[in-house]
Each structure stands twice: as structure tokens, then as C-alpha cells.
Design a protein around this motif. Sequence first.
Motif, PDB file in Angstrom:
ATOM      1  N   LEU A  63       0.838  -1.200   0.000  1.00 37.48           N
ATOM      2  CA  LEU A  63       0.000   0.000   0.000  1.00 37.48           C
ATOM      3  C   LEU A  63       0.873   1.250   0.000  1.00 37.48           C
ATOM      4  CD1 LEU A  63      -2.571   1.677   0.341  1.00 37.48           C
ATOM      5  CD2 LEU A  63      -2.559   1.092   2.785  1.00 37.48           C
ATOM      6  N   LYS A  64       1.933   1.244   0.799  1.00 34.38           N
ATOM      7  CA  LYS A  64       2.848   2.394   0.818  1.00 34.38           C
ATOM      8  C   LYS A  64       3.467   2.624  -0.562  1.00 34.38           C
ATOM      9  CE  LYS A  64       4.790   4.123   4.019  1.00 34.38           C
ATOM     10  NZ  LYS A  64       4.585   5.476   4.645  1.00 34.38           N
ATOM     11  N   LEU A  65       3.843   1.545  -1.226  1.00 36.72           N
ATOM     12  CA  LEU A  65       4.401   1.657  -2.575  1.00 36.72           C
ATOM     13  C   LEU A  65       3.359   2.201  -3.542  1.00 36.72           C
ATOM     14  CD1 LEU A  65       6.343  -1.735  -2.739  1.00 36.72           C
ATOM     15  CD2 LEU A  65       7.371   0.547  -2.726  1.00 36.72           C
ATOM     16  N   PHE A  66       2.143   1.739  -3.383  1.00 38.84           N
ATOM     17  CA  PHE A  66       1.044   2.181  -4.248  1.00 38.84           C
ATOM     18  C   PHE A  66       0.817   3.681  -4.110  1.00 38.84           C
ATOM     19  CE2 PHE A  66      -3.396   2.985  -5.238  1.00 38.84           C
ATOM     20  CZ  PHE A  66      -3.613   2.217  -6.368  1.00 38.84           C
ATOM     21  N   LEU A  67       0.947   4.194  -2.900  1.00 43.01           N
ATOM     22  CA  LEU A  67       0.716   5.609  -2.631  1.00 43.01           C
ATOM     23  C   LEU A  67       1.912   6.493  -2.991  1.00 43.01           C
ATOM     24  CD1 LEU A  67      -0.993   5.281   0.875  1.00 43.01           C
ATOM     25  CD2 LEU A  67      -2.126   5.793  -1.290  1.00 43.01           C
ATOM     26  N   SER A  68       3.068   5.871  -3.221  1.00 43.32           N
ATOM     27  CA  SER A  68       4.288   6.636  -3.470  1.00 43.32           C
ATOM     28  C   SER A  68       4.347   7.124  -4.915  1.00 43.32           C
ATOM     29  CB  SER A  68       5.519   5.782  -3.170  1.00 43.32           C
ATOM     30  OG  SER A  68       6.697   6.448  -3.579  1.00 43.32           O
ATOM     31  N   ARG A  69       4.331   8.437  -5.089  1.00 42.69           N
ATOM     32  CA  ARG A  69       4.455   8.994  -6.433  1.00 42.69           C
ATOM     33  C   ARG A  69       5.885   8.872  -6.950  1.00 42.69           C
ATOM     34  NH1 ARG A  69       0.169  12.393  -4.374  1.00 42.69           N
ATOM     35  NH2 ARG A  69      -1.593  12.303  -5.830  1.00 42.69           N
ATOM     36  N   GLU A  70       6.831   8.749  -6.050  1.00 42.82           N
ATOM     37  CA  GLU A  70       8.228   8.597  -6.460  1.00 42.82           C
ATOM     38  C   GLU A  70       8.517   7.169  -6.907  1.00 42.82           C
ATOM     39  OE1 GLU A  70      10.652   9.840  -3.232  1.00 42.82           O
ATOM     40  OE2 GLU A  70      10.113  11.967  -3.405  1.00 42.82           O
ATOM     41  N   LYS A  71       7.926   6.204  -6.214  1.00 43.46           N
ATOM     42  CA  LYS A  71       8.199   4.798  -6.505  1.00 43.46           C
ATOM     43  C   LYS A  71       7.357   4.264  -7.670  1.00 43.46           C
ATOM     44  CE  LYS A  71      11.113   2.867  -3.425  1.00 43.46           C
ATOM     45  NZ  LYS A  71      12.143   1.843  -3.712  1.00 43.46           N
ATOM     46  N   THR A  72       6.043   4.536  -7.646  1.00 43.06           N
ATOM     47  CA  THR A  72       5.157   3.922  -8.647  1.00 43.06           C
ATOM     48  C   THR A  72       4.244   4.909  -9.366  1.00 43.06           C
ATOM     49  OG1 THR A  72       3.357   3.471  -7.068  1.00 43.06           O
ATOM     50  CG2 THR A  72       5.113   1.799  -7.276  1.00 43.06           C
ATOM     51  N   GLY A  73       3.673   5.866  -8.632  1.00 37.80           N
ATOM     52  CA  GLY A  73       2.707   6.777  -9.234  1.00 37.80           C
ATOM     53  C   GLY A  73       1.349   6.138  -9.466  1.00 37.80           C
ATOM     54  N   CYS A  74       1.114   4.956  -8.902  1.00 37.42           N
ATOM     55  CA  CYS A  74      -0.169   4.261  -9.104  1.00 37.42           C
ATOM     56  C   CYS A  74      -1.364   5.128  -8.703  1.00 37.42           C
ATOM     57  CB  CYS A  74      -0.203   2.966  -8.300  1.00 37.42           C
ATOM     58  SG  CYS A  74       1.007   1.730  -8.768  1.00 37.42           S
ATOM     59  N   VAL A  75      -1.219   5.815  -7.573  1.00 40.23           N
ATOM     60  CA  VAL A  75      -2.328   6.569  -7.017  1.00 40.23           C
ATOM     61  C   VAL A  75      -2.715   7.768  -7.887  1.00 40.23           C
ATOM     62  CG1 VAL A  75      -0.982   8.184  -5.607  1.00 40.23           C
ATOM     63  CG2 VAL A  75      -3.255   7.422  -4.816  1.00 40.23           C
ATOM     64  N   ASP A  76      -1.863   8.182  -8.786  1.00 44.55           N
ATOM     65  CA  ASP A  76      -2.201   9.304  -9.659  1.00 44.55           C
ATOM     66  C   ASP A  76      -3.384   8.972 -10.565  1.00 44.55           C
ATOM     67  OD1 ASP A  76      -0.232  10.981  -8.685  1.00 44.55           O
ATOM     68  OD2 ASP A  76       1.279  10.258 -10.095  1.00 44.55           O
ATOM     69  N   CYS A  77      -3.513   7.715 -10.942  1.00 37.19           N
ATOM     70  CA  CYS A  77      -4.620   7.289 -11.812  1.00 37.19           C
ATOM     71  C   CYS A  77      -5.649   6.452 -11.073  1.00 37.19           C
ATOM     72  CB  CYS A  77      -4.090   6.484 -12.996  1.00 37.19           C
ATOM     73  SG  CYS A  77      -3.021   7.410 -14.105  1.00 37.19           S
ATOM     74  N   HIS A  78      -5.164   5.620 -10.156  1.00 36.86           N
ATOM     75  CA  HIS A  78      -6.060   4.707  -9.442  1.00 36.86           C
ATOM     76  C   HIS A  78      -6.336   5.251  -8.041  1.00 36.86           C
ATOM     77  CE1 HIS A  78      -5.846   1.647 -12.569  1.00 36.86           C
ATOM     78  NE2 HIS A  78      -4.547   1.895 -12.636  1.00 36.86           N
ATOM     79  N   SER A  79      -7.249   6.206  -7.972  1.00 31.78           N
ATOM     80  CA  SER A  79      -7.565   6.853  -6.695  1.00 31.78           C
ATOM     81  C   SER A  79      -9.065   6.783  -6.429  1.00 31.78           C
ATOM     82  CB  SER A  79      -7.106   8.319  -6.726  1.00 31.78           C
ATOM     83  OG  SER A  79      -7.704   8.991  -7.826  1.00 31.78           O
ATOM     84  N   GLY A  80      -9.445   7.160  -5.206  1.00 36.64           N
ATOM     85  CA  GLY A  80     -10.856   7.169  -4.851  1.00 36.64           C
ATOM     86  C   GLY A  80     -11.383   5.788  -4.482  1.00 36.64           C
ATOM     87  N   LYS A  81     -12.678   5.705  -4.211  1.00 35.52           N
ATOM     88  CA  LYS A  81     -13.292   4.464  -3.738  1.00 35.52           C
ATOM     89  C   LYS A  81     -13.181   3.318  -4.732  1.00 35.52           C
ATOM     90  CE  LYS A  81     -16.632   6.764  -0.728  1.00 35.52           C
ATOM     91  NZ  LYS A  81     -18.074   6.955  -0.396  1.00 35.52           N
ATOM     92  N   ARG A  82     -13.223   3.659  -6.021  1.00 28.89           N
ATOM     93  CA  ARG A  82     -13.161   2.621  -7.040  1.00 28.89           C
ATOM     94  C   ARG A  82     -11.739   2.407  -7.548  1.00 28.89           C
ATOM     95  NH1 ARG A  82     -15.472   2.938 -11.621  1.00 28.89           N
ATOM     96  NH2 ARG A  82     -15.975   0.713 -11.619  1.00 28.89           N
ATOM     97  N   PHE A  83     -10.795   3.126  -6.995  1.00 31.37           N
ATOM     98  CA  PHE A  83      -9.403   3.058  -7.429  1.00 31.37           C
ATOM     99  C   PHE A  83      -9.286   3.354  -8.926  1.00 31.37           C
ATOM    100  CE2 PHE A  83      -9.017   1.223  -3.320  1.00 31.37           C
ATOM    101  CZ  PHE A  83      -7.718   1.487  -2.925  1.00 31.37           C
ATOM    102  N   THR A  84      -9.983   4.400  -9.341  1.00 35.23           N
ATOM    103  CA  THR A  84      -9.847   4.960 -10.675  1.00 35.23           C
ATOM    104  C   THR A  84     -10.267   6.415 -10.620  1.00 35.23           C
ATOM    105  OG1 THR A  84     -10.706   4.969 -12.952  1.00 35.23           O
ATOM    106  CG2 THR A  84     -12.151   4.071 -11.249  1.00 35.23           C
ATOM    107  N   ASN A  85      -9.548   7.267 -11.343  1.00 32.70           N
ATOM    108  CA  ASN A  85      -9.942   8.679 -11.400  1.00 32.70           C
ATOM    109  C   ASN A  85     -10.873   8.950 -12.586  1.00 32.70           C
ATOM    110  OD1 ASN A  85      -8.215   8.537 -13.589  1.00 32.70           O
ATOM    111  ND2 ASN A  85      -6.739  10.021 -12.801  1.00 32.70           N
TER     112      ASN A  85
END
Length: 384
Positions: free
Chosen positions: A234-256
Motif C-alpha cells: 500500500l505504501k508503494l502504491f501511494l508513493s508517487r516517487e516509486k510507482t505513481g499508481c495513485v495518480d490514476c487509481h484513486s478514490g473508492k473505485r481506485f480509478t480517477n
Amino acid sequence: MMLYQITRSLFSGIFIVLIIMLLILYSYINNKNNTPKFTSLEIDLIKESLLDERLRNYQFNINNIPSDSKENLGFLLFNDNKLSNKGNISCASCHVPESNFHDINNISHEVLKRNIKAPSLRGVHEQPWFFWDGRTDSLWAQILDALKIDHKLTPELAVHYVCDNYMNDFKQTLTFCNSAMTTKEKFTQIGKAIASYVAKIDHTWTRYDEFIYTTFIKKEPTSTALSYNEIEGLKLFLSREKTGCVDCHSGKRFTNNSFFAIGTGNDANFDRLTGIQKYQASEFKCADWDTSSNCMNSKYMRTSGPDLKGAYKVPSLRNLNNAPRLMHDGRFNNLEQVLNHYMYPTGYMNDYVDVTPVRLMPHERKQLIQFIHSLNDPFIPTGK
């Protein structure tokens, strides 16, 4: 001499036991100190991804709706094979209820004769755009598009079939059958009936939601719903430096709910650029059926730009259970292959892309994937 040997052996044994005890104590302290900590920003992002609390105690029984209701009519139409040109497919053919509403049999590919994957329907009623290219902006319009294009069913045939076969059991819902409405208007009512059922297909509470709920809402830091490695993921998922996953996969549905070109190919017929053109030419776009104040998504959508070429809708990371294939064209069989695509982008660097290569150590890759699996592992609280 004998006494010396006995004493030596005794102290050696005690020394070994002490070493073992110290190692255990060190491991305990080290693990405790290394328990992942979250920043205030990460906590905010995490809370935003939590499902509605009602889903924690709520299991929707798809048949637990009044028999004469609009939702039940939608349920029956969703499963009716005769609502197609050849009478051989229904909505449930591609969105199999028993398999988390995934296209497990690759029916969408057989029907459309192209590489396309029908996604799970869980929670899709919350989307602003539908289909991978976003060519419709409402759930009912998406259904009508599928009936016309995928099922090859004309509005006239659809209206006649539904009114002739369901009128007796759904007189209140199907009052439009004998009204002065146009065929197109009646067709929209059929789409809205099916949409009323699909809107009931919600997400399921997962181990991830339980961890967030108990840790950050109930404030019980001893939650064991997620393992150490899953929390690290989860920490890696939230890290914009490591993965950037959360930039696109955010919110309740894990998508923006946006559209991005991630190097999965430039299909001139089905990317976001052509999806916009199809939407503008559609008979069922929001602006033609609703007030402008309810059509903000279409009002502010971009209609041009190099980033729209080869762009597809960001999928939800929930609902992956029973998904036999991943990505819009089903090119990957598992999350390991998806992550490999993001790590080694060789082959598409000459195209426009919205992502940069992800760099993770082997153990970090495993942690990230373990975390994503936790988003799809249903959790039922004890006693429920």
C-alpha cells in the motif's frame, strides 16, 4: 576434568539459549519499529478510498427485489437471450453474475470480432463515462449502445419484444408501451429499466476496506486484516516517487475515471479520440436528453490533443476476482504481467505515453501485487 566438561557444556547451552532469545527479541522489536507509518497526506488518500460503511454489513441479493419492480424487470432483461438479433446472447453472457460480472468466456471477442474485454459491472453506475473509449455518458445509454451494436438489435425490435413479452407482469413500469412516445423514447425506457438493475450491482467489502475502517475510522491500530507485506505494498502504491499508481487509481473505485495512453497500442477505431467522435454523433448523449446543468462532463470534455490518441479509460482495481484477462484488450493474464508492462516499456517509446517506467525491487513487486489482491479479497466481519 569431567566437571570442567560438564560446566563448559552447561554454559555453552545457556549461551546458545540466550543468543536465540536475544535474536527473537531483536526480531520482535525490529518488526515493531518497522511497522509502516503513514503521512497525513497518505492517510487522507487512504480514507478517500474506503467504501461506504453500509457495505460492511450489506450483501446485496440480486433477487431480493419486488417481483413487479423496475429493478426486477431490468434483472430479467439483463438475462434474456432473446433480447438480441439471433436470440443467443444477453447482457449476462459477457457480464457473468457468478463470476463477479466478468466476461470469463471471451464472448465480447467472439461477438465483436476484435480484442476487447468486457469489464466487471460492480460499481460502474458511479462512472461519468462508459466503455473503454468513453463513448457514452450514462449507464442507460451504454446499455442501448450495447443492444444496438453488440446485440445487433434495432430499437423497433427491442420495443416490440419487451412490450409483447413483459407487459402483463410489469404493467406499471411498461405504461409507455401503449403511450404516444416515439420508438426512440420507448427504447430509452428499456435502457433505463436495465440500468436500474445494474445500479444495484455494488462493490463488496474487502480486507483492505476492513483494515482502513478499523485502523483509521475505528482507530484500532492492532488490525490484522492486512499483512505486513500488504501494508508495505500500500505504501508503494501511494508513493508517487516509486510507482505513481495513485495518480490514476484513486478514490473508492481506485480509478480517477480519466483516459490515459499507457502504451497498450493506438487503435484508431476504439481509443478516446474516436470515442469522443462517437459520443458527439450519438442519439443518446446527455445534452439531448437532460438539462445542461446535469451534463457538465460533456460540457467540459476535451475533444482534441495528442494525449487522446491511444488513450483508454482507467479501470477500477476492485472487482478483479475471476477476471481471466486484464487491460482493455485482455492482453495480460495476471497482475505480474501488467506490472512488467509498466516496468519495461520497450516497444512503445516512440508513441505518446502518459507513464514513465516503474522501478521496483523484486520484493517490492511482490508487495505491491499482494496489496492489490487485498482490494479484491472479500471480507465478512465475524458474526455476519
